[in-house]
Design a protein around this motif. Sequence first.
Motif, short mmCIF file in Angstrom:
data_model
loop_
_atom_site.label_atom_id
_atom_site.label_comp_id
_atom_site.label_asym_id
_atom_site.label_seq_id
_atom_site.Cartn_x
_atom_site.Cartn_y
_atom_site.Cartn_z
N LEU A 385 0.87 -1.18 0.00
CA LEU A 385 0.00 0.00 0.00
C LEU A 385 0.90 1.23 0.00
O LEU A 385 1.73 1.40 0.90
CB LEU A 385 -0.90 0.00 1.24
N ALA A 386 0.76 2.06 -1.01
CA ALA A 386 1.68 3.18 -1.17
C ALA A 386 0.97 4.37 -1.79
O ALA A 386 -0.10 4.24 -2.40
CB ALA A 386 2.88 2.77 -2.03
N TYR A 387 1.57 5.54 -1.63
CA TYR A 387 1.06 6.76 -2.24
C TYR A 387 2.23 7.73 -2.38
O TYR A 387 3.28 7.55 -1.73
CB TYR A 387 -0.06 7.38 -1.41
N VAL A 388 2.06 8.72 -3.21
CA VAL A 388 3.11 9.71 -3.42
C VAL A 388 2.64 11.06 -2.90
O VAL A 388 1.44 11.33 -2.82
CB VAL A 388 3.51 9.81 -4.90
N THR A 389 3.62 11.91 -2.54
CA THR A 389 3.29 13.23 -2.00
C THR A 389 4.04 14.32 -2.76
O THR A 389 4.95 14.96 -2.22
CB THR A 389 3.66 13.29 -0.50
N PRO A 390 3.68 14.55 -4.02
CA PRO A 390 4.37 15.60 -4.79
C PRO A 390 4.19 16.98 -4.15
O PRO A 390 3.13 17.28 -3.57
CB PRO A 390 3.67 15.54 -6.16
N LEU A 395 -2.50 18.18 0.12
CA LEU A 395 -2.31 17.20 1.18
C LEU A 395 -2.99 15.87 0.83
O LEU A 395 -4.16 15.85 0.42
CB LEU A 395 -2.90 17.77 2.48
N LYS A 396 -2.27 14.78 1.02
CA LYS A 396 -2.81 13.46 0.71
C LYS A 396 -3.53 12.90 1.95
O LYS A 396 -3.00 12.92 3.06
CB LYS A 396 -1.72 12.49 0.28
#
Length: 594
Positions: A385-390, A395-396
């Motif tokens: 489970l992952a996400y990116v924070t450009p 805000l994610k």
Amino acid sequence: MSEHARPKATDDSETETSETDTETEAEATDAEPVSTGAQSAIAALEQAGAETLFGVQGGAIMPIYDALYDSELTHVTMAHEQGAAHAADAYGVVRGDPGVCLATSGPGATNLVTGIADANMDSDAMLALTGQVPTEFVGSDAFQETDTTGVTAPITKHNYFAGDADTVGDTVGEAFALAGAGRPGPTLVDLPKDVTLDDTDTQPGPAETPSTYSFREEADEEEVADAARAIERAEKPLLLFGGGVVKAEATEEARRFATEFGIPVATTMPAIGTMPEDHDLCLSWAGMHGTGYANMAITHTDCLVAVGTRFDDRLTGGVDTFAPEAEVVHVDIDPAEISKNVHADYPVVGDAASALEQLEAEMDAAPDAREWREQCRTWKEEYPLAYVTPDDEPLKPQFVVEAFDEATDDDTIVTTGVGQHQMWAAQFWTYTNPRTWVSSHGLGTMGYGLPAAIGARLAAEDDQQVVCFDGDGSLLMTMQELSVAVRENLDITVAVLNNKYIGMVRQWQDAFFEGRQMAADYGWCPEFDKLAEAFGAKGLRVDDYDEVADAIDEALGYDGPAVIDFHVDPAENVYPMVPSGGANGKFALTEDQL
């Protein structure tokens, strides 16, 4: 269902009166005498072990409330009857005993319906008491009359129309006992006003299930033996724990079975926390938005041991593609669930705790699953489970959930509404205990989160923290219950993952309706932090990553209800995702894979 509330199956043979029975009868004799049907109903609740009730006053239920005036039962006045039902539901989920809600006739009763239906879909133990017009007016379309038993018959385990003051107490006690017995569920007693006002000197007896009600606690020995042999010869066994493991207080037995025989574990959403998610064998939860590795394990297992699950469509996707290579062992207390959705090669009907103990005793050896365990570990690495924070994006929401998890204790109770925020709260929080995840599953009821947090707070231990993750759309449906949290000074923290959308609808419209966003974009939302302050709660707003930690600390440290309005990325989607009716092993990680 807690052990002390689990009744024995009906036995026609005569038995001697036990010392406990004698004590119970003595306690009933020593109880304060009753003088009205309403007092008898309240006495029945006290004798059954109820402690906290959630409700809204009204004309037809008023005699019950008058009887509560002299009772030691705690009553929490909710802002809306739907909130009362959800609070009672969550109270029962956390406590393991039936929650109780009350409402008056007509609109009061119909306002409970959503909460009753929610409890019914999730097999949550709950008792609803509804006022009704006097018996002589029933069927005349009297003021605030509704055929409450007719309306709720399809969504209750059983419901009752109270006939007279002499029997109403026993009826209420029976309904309470039945709600928590066997496969739990909501029950309802409709209380005509003349019945609750009429005189009676009949003291209610102990809360007991109907003599006609029985269930199998211990599974058939031959069924258990056949299932054990199937598990022993499996090369790729997988345990699938469902909500029934929680209901049966079978977490200890379930964990022991998994670890003793080295079998990987996936859970359904209602069973989150039955296996610690930081355990090497745990693959977390499976289904539409479950982990990729849980869904891969289901797709490739050769022996699926499902305990206490009804194989909901959001778990299975397309039934034809669900666990296609597996022999299925299905353990469930309700024989109606066996082979209802997924064919069971080895049905085992019985209480989850008892059946797992029987299976453990019957097993001669653990399956040789070393290579399978290694494969499951590989899938964990391949599909995290992952996400990116450009830096150039808002805000994610996943970051917010993880930050809360880091800031709170392991036994913190999480409640949610329904939508994207619910999935992120399930995915990015590490659950290690049962009854710490409280959400609406089968019915998918937006607005569940805040009233559930109120019920959970009153059921929880004093030192347990309660965090509600809600969406802007979900919170707007039941935000009036914040007035209850303030009035009762309940220490809950509400995290609003505010994306100004009904986010899951928007995600589906983008994926399956060519981006035609109809009635999903709010465009405008109230400032939830200021609304919280208007209610008398602590209100905070967060827009950036560097504000998250301090806001969480301030909210958690506040002695009372706090609301943080997190303005999160409106374009963020929930992945993995198995399209409705799709194959679990073909989950999408991005929109272009759908």
